[in-house]
Design an enzyme around this catalytic site. Structure first.
Site, PDB file in Angstrom:
ATOM      1  CB  CYS A   1      -0.900   0.003   1.228  1.00  0.00           C
ATOM      2  SG  CYS A   1      -1.911  -1.481   1.392  1.00  0.00           S
TER       3      CYS A   1
ATOM      4  NE  ARG B   1       4.098   1.946  -1.667  1.00  0.00           N
ATOM      5  CZ  ARG B   1       5.265   1.335  -1.483  1.00  0.00           C
ATOM      6  NH1 ARG B   1       6.260   1.556  -2.313  1.00  0.00           N
ATOM      7  NH2 ARG B   1       5.441   0.501  -0.481  1.00  0.00           N
TER       8      ARG B   1
ATOM      9  CG  ASN C   1       2.997  -0.570   3.094  1.00  0.00           C
ATOM     10  OD1 ASN C   1       2.436  -1.555   2.626  1.00  0.00           O
ATOM     11  ND2 ASN C   1       4.222  -0.216   2.721  1.00  0.00           N
ATOM     12  N   GLY C   2       1.685  -2.900   5.306  1.00  0.00           N
ATOM     13  CA  GLY C   2       2.318  -4.094   5.844  1.00  0.00           C
ATOM     14  C   GLY C   2       1.270  -5.128   6.202  1.00  0.00           C
TER      15      GLY C   2
ATOM     16  CD  GLU D   1      10.507  -9.076 -17.683  1.00  0.00           C
ATOM     17  OE1 GLU D   1      10.044  -7.921 -17.557  1.00  0.00           O
ATOM     18  OE2 GLU D   1      10.480  -9.916 -16.755  1.00  0.00           O
TER      19      GLU D   1
ATOM     20  CD  GLU E   1       3.791  -7.466 -15.214  1.00  0.00           C
ATOM     21  OE1 GLU E   1       3.658  -7.520 -13.970  1.00  0.00           O
ATOM     22  OE2 GLU E   1       4.878  -7.240 -15.758  1.00  0.00           O
TER      23      GLU E   1
ATOM     24  CG  HIS F   1      10.499 -33.444 -23.112  1.00  0.00           C
ATOM     25  ND1 HIS F   1      10.843 -34.770 -22.916  1.00  0.00           N
ATOM     26  CD2 HIS F   1      11.517 -32.897 -23.835  1.00  0.00           C
ATOM     27  CE1 HIS F   1      12.010 -35.006 -23.470  1.00  0.00           C
ATOM     28  NE2 HIS F   1      12.447 -33.892 -24.041  1.00  0.00           N
TER      29      HIS F   1
ATOM     30  CE  LYS G   1       7.689  -0.277 -10.483  1.00  0.00           C
ATOM     31  NZ  LYS G   1       7.886  -0.846 -11.823  1.00  0.00           N
TER      32      LYS G   1
END
Length: 610
Positions: free
Chosen positions: A2, A27, A100-101, A483, A490, A506, A605
């Site tokens: 956040c 974020r 935030n956390g 990548e 995304e 395979h 992010k």
């Protein structure tokens, strides 16, 4: 994950908070809110959804006051909703908190508070903090903060205001990033630098176990455990404000793709000795004896940084002949890797605050390994805690999907591999000169490629309705394919996978059917012919293939439906060039689908929680 912001000063805080949240929305953007103290009471406004929703509410019902906190949320505990939005308050609205956390023991704390008669209004872990302040308040905020955090287990960056002390903003950090901006007669807190650049370039980085006490006239830092004062120098941020704005581009991601030549140029500046034509890392304090004692290297990272590490593995092993293992940080921290004082551990993180990567850093240092950090953020936890650090010079990267941070990480690995090879005397003068010349040419070669993107835009529009897209490559091309696949999934939400082309027989061939888009990278000379054979295998099953090859390798034209050529360079360096068209394809596919490119759903992010 956040974003939090806070302000105290002479100006009205509402617009400062809202504008700052706009710089932090990358974020998290599930909800947003602010709390403003006018000296007598705390007023809150919060809402589910994007920041625009909050802005509309604030226009209808402005909040007056020069002290406030704000939050933009990436949901962990509790679905996105008005009730789960921050800031959270206690029942009497004496305290307001942004967090935030993750509070790992919140259920135990919540049960204890409910038993004491507290009524909760949200599903979040964060609300317990506000109620703890109310329950434990002893008339003095520092001692109350100490008692509150003693009850908490987990990660937290907190911004706290109380109507009992309407002239002070409090902030606390433990394992989540928090920055203090120092202004004139005003001060700020934020999760990240760009939110503060329009107000100040003087910053203090809070470290774990510290309290910041912000008043209009100044800032003091205290040790959380002892409340003793801490002295710390302010550092000045040299980013341009323009770097954090779109500058005429429709999206930050596109802007950041086009900024890659400049970011790469800045990252290599000062890292070559012009007289000897050698790579020079003056910031690394390594000796030849130390380097020669390393018998193993670990590269530890997450997501895009992990993909950069795969390229780093190839580069370092080829140039130095030291065995390299690339590890996903979230897995690395929960096993017992074989590490000792003869191991180099390289941790990679754009933000320098990635929780799992930080844990790997600390775990490695405990057993005596040398730890090198590669990060884009001066003053970040990784930059401060690693034994040595290579700072990439990407500048602020706002889009959730990383582009220029990734390529500057890859460049850092090339420079590092060459530097260590020089110290070990494992590289000939002739090849070193070829390598240096090739690296120095990359920015202009990317600029050249970015001038010709129309064909890639057309191709992107042609695959936008596909249910799946597959990327194939061998060796370094496989790392780039991973990548490219990540970028597409995304931001476009199209199912996408990347495979080592030699693994097709395979199992992977079962997924190829008539019309399936396949993007095949064929830039590695040693396996070029074999890659053409793999392309034939998917073509025989009806795939529509876009080939990516270096200029001069015209044979691929006969095997694919579309071709994208990148400038010729050393095979080792092609990843810096071949990834750019994949970034462009991903961007224009998402654009054709009308997706929110800079803020893809469910993502944020900086992953600062486990």
């Amino acid at each position: 994950m956040c974003g939090i912001i806070g302000y105290i000063g002479a100006r009205e805080s509402q617009n400062i908070l809202a504008n700052g949240l706009g710089k932090l929305e990358y974020r998290g953007y599930d909800s947003a809110g602010i709390a403003v103290c006018d000296g007598e009471c705390i007023q809150t406004e919060k809402t589910v959804g994007r920041l625009d929703n909050l802005q509309e509410k604030l226009i209808e019902s402005p909040k007056q006051g020069s002290l406030g906190i704000g939050h933009t949320r990436w949901a962990t505990h509790g679905r996105p909703s008005n009730e789960n939005s921050h800031p959270h308050t206690d029942e009497e609205t004496e305290f307001a908190v942004v967090h935030n956390g993750i509070i790992e023991n919140y259920l135990d704390v919540k049960e204890e508070l409910i038993a004491d008669g507290v009524t909760f209004t949200s599903e979040t872990d964060s609300e317990v903090i506000a109620h703890l302040f109310s329950k434990l308040y002893d008339g003095e905020m520092i001692s109350t903060i100490q008692k509150v955090v003693q009850k908490l287990k987990g990660a937290y960056a907190l911004g706290v205001v109380t109507k009992n002390d309407p002239d002070t903003l409090y902030a606390v950090r433990q394992a989540s990033p928090l920055i203090v901006g120092v202004g004139e007669d005003e001060n700020f807190i934020s999760s990240d630098i760009p939110a503060l650049l329009e107000h100040t370039r003087d910053m203090l980085i809070l470290e774990d176990g510290e309290i910041a006490v912000l008043k209009r006239e100044g800032v003091s830092l205290l040790d959380l455990e002892t409340a003793n004062p801490i002295e710390r120098d302010v550092f000045k941020v040299d980013w341009d404000m323009e770097q954090a704005e779109k500058n005429g581009f429709d999206h930050f991601m596109l802007k950041e793709i086009f900024e890659q030549p400049n970011a790469l140029q800045k990252t290599m500046t000062g890292r070559f000795d012009e007289e000897s034509n050698k790579v020079d890392f003056q910031e690394l304090d390594w000796t030849a004896d130390k380097v020669n004692n390393w018998n193993k290297i670990y590269i530890v990272a997450c997501g895009t940084a992990y993909h950069a590490g795969l390229i780093g593995q190839n580069a370092i092993e080829e140039l130095t002949r030291i065995p390299v293992s690339v590890e996903i940080a979230s897995e690395f921290r929960y096993r017992r890797p074989i590490i000792d004082e003869n191991t180099l551990v390289i941790v990679v993180s754009q933000s320098g605050e990635t929780a799992d990567t930080l844990a790997a850093l600390r775990q490695s240092q405990k057993v005596g390994a040398e730890v090198l950090g590669i990060t884009n953020v001066v003053g970040s936890s990784i930059a401060r805690e690693a034994d040595n650090v290579i700072l990439t010079m990407a500048g602020p990267e706002i889009a959730v999907a990383s582009t220029k941070a990734y390529t500057t990480q890859v460049l850092s690995f090339y420079l590092l591999g060459a530097y260590v090879a020089q110290m070990k005397e494992m590289i000939s003068d002739e090849y070193r000169e070829q390598l240096v010349k090739g690296i120095q040419a990359i920015p202009s070669q990317i600029e050249e490629g970015l001038e010709h993107t129309k064909g890639l835009q057309w191709y992107a529009e042609s695959i936008k309705d596909s249910k799946s897209v597959f990327f194939l490559g061998r060796g370094l091309d496989h790392a780039v394919a991973l990548e490219g696949s990540l970028k597409l999934k995304e931001i476009s939400y199209i199912h996408s996978e990347a495979y080592a082309a030699g693994e097709l027989k395979h199992g992977t061939l079962a997924l190829i059917e008539e019309g399936t888009p396949v993007i095949a990278l064929a830039t590695q000379d040693e396996v070029y012919e074999k890659m053409l054979g793999n392309i034939e295998e998917v073509k025989a099953r009806g795939a529509q293939v876009m080939g990516v090859a270096t200029e001069g390798n015209m044979k691929i034209y006969q095997y694919v439906d579309e071709t994208c050529y990148i400038p010729a360079t050393l095979s080792l360096l092609t990843p810096l060039l071949s990834v750019v068209p994949l970034q462009i394809i991903s961007y224009y596919t998402a654009l054709a689908l009308g997706k929110d490119i800079d803020k893809p759903r469910n993502l944020a992010k900086s992953v600062t929680v486990e």
